[in-house]
Enzyme design. Structure first.
Site, PDB file in Angstrom:
ATOM      1  N   ASP A 165       0.808  -1.219   0.000  1.00 50.42           N
ATOM      2  CA  ASP A 165       0.000   0.000   0.000  1.00 50.42           C
ATOM      3  C   ASP A 165       0.840   1.269   0.000  1.00 50.42           C
ATOM      4  OD1 ASP A 165       1.050  -0.167   2.533  1.00 50.42           O
ATOM      5  OD2 ASP A 165      -0.865  -0.221   3.585  1.00 50.42           O
TER       6      ASP A 165
ATOM      7  N   LYS B 226       0.159  20.432   8.170  1.00 50.19           N
ATOM      8  CA  LYS B 226       0.745  19.085   8.177  1.00 50.19           C
ATOM      9  C   LYS B 226       2.271  19.111   8.094  1.00 50.19           C
ATOM     10  CE  LYS B 226      -3.363  16.967   6.116  1.00 50.19           C
ATOM     11  NZ  LYS B 226      -3.905  16.142   5.027  1.00 50.19           N
TER      12      LYS B 226
END
Length: 254
Positions: A117, A166
């Site tokens: 992933d 972020k």
């Protein structure tokens, strides 16, 4: 100095047996590595990246909806690589899945393993180079931890001074990309995750090397939001455009 001749024939193992529950409904009819990001399945981004580094031999460790992976990737010829499959009859975890492929890997000097992933452009050749010179069992790629949330800074009077979207934090995380020697099979469970049964024991014995990568692209695709954000990022990234062009190479080169 990178050992190019040896590295070119190293095998790349992709852990592709997960259910991808957090990505539903995208994974109802296909395994997580076949979820498309920027018009291409995650696993194709991975194969093309390692192909760009000089690797051609892949081992796919499959489980959930494994037949979809075989149907889509086949022998690998379309992408100019060679692909072998090891299918688990029941969920074995990441450590058990790797051990299940021991018959294909125990004759190698070293092999790569990556989570199914993860999309990244980090240069895995560096991990293998450092592992070979260390005499250790394995090496783990590390990337900086990026906050999933925006950060708010305040002054002494609790007045907000700025917002940081972020930011990268002062910690390193496991990038899900490894270089391993066959000695690792002595530490792997028949069923269980390498992150819980294998790596912790090797770390206690100082047999794992951590290799830091600061200025690379790295993204774990865990949610639909990740798919959307990564799609925008890859559509703008020059390295991703080069990989897309590489996909057009004929399989006769494999």
């Amino acid at each position: 100095m990178l050992q190019w001749r040896w590295l070119v024939v190293a095998k790349v193992v992709i852990l592709a047996g997960g259910f991808g529950k957090r990505l539903r409904p995208l994974t109802i009819d296909k395994p997580k590595p076949l979820v498309e990001v920027a018009g291409r399945p995650i696993i194709e981004w991975q194969i093309l990246h390692f192909k760009s580094l000089g690797y051609r031999d892949f081992v796919i460790l499959a489980g959930y909806k494994w037949e979809k992976l075989v149907e889509h990737l086949g022998s690998g010829r379309r992408l100019g690589v060679r692909i072998a499959y090891v299918v688990e009859d029941e969920p074995l975890g990441t450590g058990g899945a790797i051990k299940n492929a021991q018959h294909l890997l125990e004759g190698e000097d070293v092999f790569f393993v990556l989570n199914g992933d993860v999309i990244t452009n980090l240069d895995a050749r560096v991990i293998a180079e450092k592992l070979l010179g260390s005499g250790l069992v394995g090496a783990v790629a590390l990337v900086p931890l990026r906050s999933p949330y925006g950060i708010v800074e305040v002054d002494e009077e609790d007045r907000i001074t700025r917002f940081i979207e972020k930011p990268t934090l002062d910690y390193w995380i496991n990038a899900g990309v490894y270089a391993l020697t066959p000695r690792v099979f002595d530490w792997l469970p028949e069923k269980g995750d390498i992150e819980r049964q294998g790596f912790p024991q090797l770390a206690e014995r100082k047999q794992l090397l951590g290799v830091r990568f600061s200025n690379v692209y790295w993204r774990s695709i865990d949610t639909v939001k990740d798919v959307e954000e990564a799609t925008r990022q890859l559509q703008e990234a020059e390295w991703a455009k080069k990989l897309a062009a590489l996909a057009a190479e004929k399989g006769s080169r494999a």
